[in-house]
Enzyme design. Structure first.
Site, PDB file in Angstrom:
ATOM      1  N   HIS A   1       0.981  -1.118   0.001  1.00  0.00           N
ATOM      2  CA  HIS A   1       0.064  -0.109  -0.063  1.00  0.00           C
ATOM      3  C   HIS A   1       1.018   1.311   0.046  1.00  0.00           C
ATOM      4  CE1 HIS A   1      -3.098   2.783   1.750  1.00  0.00           C
ATOM      5  NE2 HIS A   1      -3.738   2.136   1.108  1.00  0.00           N
TER       6      HIS A   1
ATOM      7  N   GLY B   1      -8.636  19.129  -6.479  1.00  0.00           N
ATOM      8  CA  GLY B   1      -7.259  19.677  -5.651  1.00  0.00           C
ATOM      9  C   GLY B   1      -7.389  21.062  -5.092  1.00  0.00           C
TER      10      GLY B   1
ATOM     11  N   LYS C   1     -17.764   3.051 -16.368  1.00  0.00           N
ATOM     12  CA  LYS C   1     -16.710   3.809 -16.906  1.00  0.00           C
ATOM     13  C   LYS C   1     -15.569   3.621 -15.561  1.00  0.00           C
ATOM     14  CE  LYS C   1     -19.530   7.211 -19.487  1.00  0.00           C
ATOM     15  NZ  LYS C   1     -19.879   8.703 -19.466  1.00  0.00           N
TER      16      LYS C   1
ATOM     17  N   ASP D   1      -7.253  13.337  -7.892  1.00  0.00           N
ATOM     18  CA  ASP D   1      -6.802  12.177  -7.300  1.00  0.00           C
ATOM     19  C   ASP D   1      -8.115  11.341  -6.857  1.00  0.00           C
ATOM     20  OD1 ASP D   1      -5.523   9.967  -6.211  1.00  0.00           O
ATOM     21  OD2 ASP D   1      -4.407  11.027  -4.343  1.00  0.00           O
ATOM     22  N   MET D   2      -8.358  10.303  -7.470  1.00  0.00           N
ATOM     23  CA  MET D   2      -9.729   9.820  -7.245  1.00  0.00           C
ATOM     24  C   MET D   2      -9.521   8.107  -7.324  1.00  0.00           C
ATOM     25  SD  MET D   2     -11.444  10.209 -11.221  1.00  0.00           S
ATOM     26  CE  MET D   2     -12.009   8.508 -11.077  1.00  0.00           C
ATOM     27  N   ALA D   3     -10.356   7.620  -6.310  1.00  0.00           N
ATOM     28  CA  ALA D   3     -10.562   6.047  -6.215  1.00  0.00           C
ATOM     29  C   ALA D   3     -11.524   5.775  -7.500  1.00  0.00           C
ATOM     30  CB  ALA D   3     -10.962   5.553  -5.066  1.00  0.00           C
TER      31      ALA D   3
HETATM   32  N1  LIG Z   1      -3.219   3.429  -2.317  1.00  0.00           N
HETATM   33  C1  LIG Z   1      -4.523   2.605  -2.652  1.00  0.00           C
HETATM   34  O1  LIG Z   1      -4.738   1.728  -2.669  1.00  0.00           O
HETATM   35  C2  LIG Z   1      -5.674   3.736  -2.768  1.00  0.00           C
HETATM   36  C3  LIG Z   1      -7.043   3.072  -3.126  1.00  0.00           C
HETATM   37  C4  LIG Z   1      -8.257   3.950  -3.360  1.00  0.00           C
HETATM   38  C5  LIG Z   1      -7.791   5.444  -3.106  1.00  0.00           C
HETATM   39  N2  LIG Z   1      -6.892   5.842  -2.515  1.00  0.00           N
HETATM   40  C6  LIG Z   1      -6.408   7.377  -2.414  1.00  0.00           C
HETATM   41  O2  LIG Z   1      -7.592   7.536  -1.754  1.00  0.00           O
HETATM   42  C7  LIG Z   1      -7.830   9.066  -1.717  1.00  0.00           C
HETATM   43  C8  LIG Z   1      -9.298   9.626  -1.801  1.00  0.00           C
HETATM   44  O3  LIG Z   1     -10.004   9.099  -3.012  1.00  0.00           O
HETATM   45  P1  LIG Z   1     -11.396   9.487  -3.308  1.00  0.00           P
HETATM   46  O4  LIG Z   1     -11.802   9.106  -4.708  1.00  0.00           O
HETATM   47  O5  LIG Z   1     -12.165   9.269  -1.945  1.00  0.00           O
HETATM   48  O6  LIG Z   1     -11.324  11.120  -3.272  1.00  0.00           O
HETATM   49  P2  LIG Z   1     -12.442  12.227  -3.364  1.00  0.00           P
HETATM   50  O7  LIG Z   1     -14.008  11.590  -3.799  1.00  0.00           O
HETATM   51  O8  LIG Z   1     -12.410  12.942  -2.148  1.00  0.00           O
HETATM   52  O9  LIG Z   1     -11.916  13.265  -4.257  1.00  0.00           O
HETATM   53  C9  LIG Z   1     -11.629  12.900  -5.666  1.00  0.00           C
HETATM   54  C10 LIG Z   1     -11.252  13.942  -6.737  1.00  0.00           C
HETATM   55  O10 LIG Z   1     -12.184  14.922  -6.733  1.00  0.00           O
HETATM   56  C11 LIG Z   1     -11.905  16.146  -6.620  1.00  0.00           C
HETATM   57  N3  LIG Z   1     -12.987  16.877  -6.062  1.00  0.00           N
HETATM   58  C12 LIG Z   1     -13.817  16.486  -5.117  1.00  0.00           C
HETATM   59  N4  LIG Z   1     -14.837  17.469  -4.797  1.00  0.00           N
HETATM   60  C13 LIG Z   1     -14.706  18.434  -5.903  1.00  0.00           C
HETATM   61  C14 LIG Z   1     -15.351  19.379  -6.399  1.00  0.00           C
HETATM   62  N5  LIG Z   1     -16.293  20.014  -5.660  1.00  0.00           N
HETATM   63  N6  LIG Z   1     -15.061  20.403  -7.378  1.00  0.00           N
HETATM   64  C15 LIG Z   1     -13.839  19.784  -8.112  1.00  0.00           C
HETATM   65  N7  LIG Z   1     -13.022  18.582  -7.758  1.00  0.00           N
HETATM   66  C16 LIG Z   1     -13.622  17.966  -6.738  1.00  0.00           C
HETATM   67  C17 LIG Z   1     -10.891  16.153  -5.512  1.00  0.00           C
HETATM   68  O11 LIG Z   1     -10.041  17.286  -5.621  1.00  0.00           O
HETATM   69  C18 LIG Z   1      -9.993  14.815  -5.983  1.00  0.00           C
HETATM   70  O12 LIG Z   1      -8.966  15.149  -6.866  1.00  0.00           O
HETATM   71  C19 LIG Z   1      -6.832   9.336  -2.971  1.00  0.00           C
HETATM   72  O13 LIG Z   1      -5.629  10.017  -2.467  1.00  0.00           O
HETATM   73  C20 LIG Z   1      -6.474   8.287  -3.532  1.00  0.00           C
HETATM   74  O14 LIG Z   1      -5.254   8.128  -4.131  1.00  0.00           O
HETATM   75  C21 LIG Z   1      -5.520   5.248  -2.349  1.00  0.00           C
END
Ligand SMILES: NC(=O)c1ccc[n+]([C@@H]2O[C@H](COP(=O)([O-])OP(=O)(O)OC[C@H]3O[C@@H](n4cnc5c(N)ncnc54)[C@H](O)[C@@H]3O)[C@@H](O)[C@H]2O)c1
Length: 344
Positions: free
Chosen positions: A117, A306, A225, A174-176
């Site tokens: 991880h 971001g 998607k 950065d999105m899952a």
């Molecule tokens: N290492 C691993 O195995 C692993 C697996 C899954 C996720 N992650 C990490 O988990 C973290 C969280 O992921 P997530 O998908 O839950 O994030 P999230 O849903 O909080 O955000 C996803 C993205 O959407 C953007 N965003 C959110 N709201 C917005 C808005 N109102 N307007 C514009 N942009 C917006 C954020 O800036 C971000 O870039 C990430 O850092 C990801 O790398 C890691």
């Protein structure tokens, strides 16, 4: 909730990892990634992971030192074996090398197999943006998510991240690829709340709004998607690097085997396309068009990817980081176990 300073948190957690037998240099990188996740509000990838990592270390599922070996190298590409070391450290080394190569060749790809991880993908992508490059980072992960239309989990929540340099903070997506992070379902279960339909299915493949049932079941992708994107990420990070992929990846919390994850780091040197200053001016306009567009009903403001994380980071640096009582107590207990009495 407890308010802690980022510096104290970094120092405290680093001491724990060093006492747990990690080299100082590696402990520093791992903790920096975890605390930065807390700073940007991604608590699910913050210091809450420390205890889980140490459990795996003590069970011998992960090495205490990351011995990276180069398996293949040809011009702009390089493939590392992390030899079951730490994802954050392997990721940092692989990204540094990718930036170096992109400066030389214009673009580069650095792959890692047999890793663990690595925390947030943005931690590495921002390294590229801060070096005047466009960075793309991906990893595969434990199979907790079903492919679109399936009832058996064969995909991780495989995140995609791209970071772009600008005149202000980088633009960072950065999105899952799951609809929602599993951490949010955990929280709903803890608070005895229901969850919206579309987040998860039960272990029998039925839609559910019951958080407890969802935790026993599987996450749903961001539609067909998101499922497709998770698949492509698994192919690039898992199949192509020689790491494990899909349903063969051991789960981080439930299985006692090395995860053998794969990561991919891609870097484009902006100067190979145009002057960096000219690019940043174009980015000013790109950003302006979007953030100055009128907010739709129900929204106060339009953000770039971001922006929200950056605002949280600025506030965390000023005000400190809020850590839940459960995580704070867990850290205190680890401190006691490892004889760390630094301030928290
Ligand atoms: N290492 C691993 O195995 C692993 C697996 C899954 C996720 N992650 C990490 O988990 C973290 C969280 O992921 P997530 O998908 O839950 O994030 P999230 O849903 O909080 O955000 C996803 C993205 O959407 C953007 N965003 C959110 N709201 C917005 C808005 N109102 N307007 C514009 N942009 C917006 C954020 O800036 C971000 O870039 C990430 O850092 C990801 O790398 C890691």
């Amino acid at each position: 909730m407890y308010k802690v300073s980022a510096n104290n948190l970094r120092n405290y957690c680093k001491r724990i990892l060093v006492e747990a037998s990690l080299p100082e240099e590696e402990a520093e990188v791992i903790v920096d990634s975890l605390v930065e996740a807390n700073e940007i509000g991604v608590d699910s990838h913050g210091v809450t992971r420390l205890a889980d990592y140490i459990t795996r270390l003590n069970k011998g599922i992960i090495e205490n030192k990351t011995e990276l070996t180069v398996l293949r190298e040809a011009g702009s590409t390089i493939l590392y074996d992390a030899n079951n070391g730490w994802g954050q450290y392997a990721g940092k080394v692989a990204m540094e090398r990718a930036i170096e190569k992109a400066k030389k060749y214009g673009s580069s790809v650095s792959g890692v197999r047999n890793s663990n991880h690595f925390g947030t993908a943005s931690y590495f992508a921002k390294m590229a943006a801060n070096a005047g490059c466009l960075g793309i980072v991906m990893t595969n992960a434990s199979p907790l998510m079903v492919a679109w239309g399936s009832r058996k989990p064969t995909l991780g929540t495989n995140p995609f991240c791209a970071a772009v340099p600008t005149n202000q903070h980088p633009v960072v997506l950065d999105m899952a690829t799951s609809n929602v992070a599993r951490g949010k379902i955990n929280l709903a279960a803890k608070n005895k709340q229901s969850i919206p339909e579309g987040w998860a299915i039960t272990k029998d493949g039925e839609p559910t709004t019951d958080a407890e049932e969802a935790l026993k079941g599987f996450l749903l992708p961001v539609g067909a998607k998101g499922s497709g994107l998770a698949m492509m990420i698994d192919i690039m990070t898992g199949v192509m690097t020689g790491a494990l992929f899909g349903e063969d990846i051991p789960r981080m919390y439930d299985d006692a085997d090395p995860q053998q994850l794969g990561h991919l780091f891609m870097v484009f040197n902006i100067e190979n396309f145009m002057d960096l200053e000219a690019f940043k001016e174009r980015m000013d306009e790109r950003i302006r068009q979007t953030i100055e567009s009128p907010a739709a009903q129900g929204f106060d403001k339009v953000f770039m990817p971001g922006d929200i994380e950056q605002m949280r980071k600025e506030s965390a640096l000023k005000e400190g980081i809020l850590v839940s009582a459960a995580v704070y107590n867990e850290l205190k207990q680890l401190g006691e176990e490892y004889g760390v009495n630094a301030d928290l």
